[in-house]
Design a protein around this motif. Structure first.
Motif: not given
Length: 224
Positions: A64-67, A70-74
């Motif tokens: 969940e943290l990685l996902d 990933r959303s924030h980086i996108w």
């Protein structure tokens, strides 16, 4: 003067008790062993279940943290993001990174996580240098996150499989221990039955001997 049957029956506890108390003691010990075995099994099983649940939850939380990262980086690399969003996105990534750092313990995970941290740090510095401009997303960040997500999913599956295997082993151990206990109880019961049969035989022999003696005494009294 003949001996009464009540007096003869008083001999039975004195003959039976010394021979039977070790069997009764062993029977009690086996009973305690059976209940203790089930108690220990429940305690160990509950502890293993809690530990495995924690490991599976950690793996799912890591995913969940990685996902989320990933959303924030996108979003940081998005063309339509505003300059005012940058500080909040960077704080969110930093918070997720702190939480994930405590969970990165699976083999191979720490190395990939260290690599991803370097990539995200580089990306953040590039964005902070020009917050008003769109910073191209490092092409290695997303594949690194995907590898970490795959590692954590593998960890969750492995932990679940380990728990199921441990549960099956515990069941077989209970079956074996229960079978041994049942055999011991059967042996003790058979031994106790033999002791009781021998005591009954001894009592019958003594009663017969006393009857014969009473007959002799009665015959003597009649002659007298």
């Amino acid at each position: 003067m003949t001996r009464s049957k009540k007096a003869m029956l008083r001999d039975r506890p004195d003959t039976w008790a010394p021979a039977s108390w070790p069997i009764l003691l062993a029977f009690g010990l086996v009973t305690i062993l059976i209940f203790g075995m089930f108690g220990v099994d429940l305690l160990v099983g509950r502890r293993e279940a809690t530990s495995t649940d924690d490991m599976v939850d950690n793996a799912l939380r890591s995913t969940e943290l990685l996902d989320d990262m990933r959303s924030h980086i996108w979003r940081l690399g998005s063309a339509n993001r505003t300059e005012g969003e940058v500080p909040g996105l960077l704080r969110a990534i930093e918070a997720d990174s702190r939480d994930y750092d405590l969970l990165a313990t699976y083999p191979g995970e720490r190395e990939e996580w260290t690599k991803l941290q370097g990539l995200m740090r580089k990306q953040s510095n590039s964005i902070l240098a020009k917050p008003h401009a769109r910073a191209p997303l490092d092409e290695e960040i997303v594949p690194s996150i995907r590898r970490l997500i795959a590692i954590n999913r593998t960890e969750a599956r492995t932990n679940a499989a380990t728990f199921r295997a441990a549960h099956r082993t515990a069941i077989w151990a209970d079956v074996v221990a229960g079978s041994i206990a049942i055999v011991l109880v059967g042996l003790i019961a058979a031994r106790l039955i033999r002791i009781l049969e021998r005591q009954r035989r001894l009592v019958a022999e003594r009663v017969h001997a006393l009857d014969e003696k009473n007959k002799e005494l009665a015959a003597f009294a009649g002659r007298a």
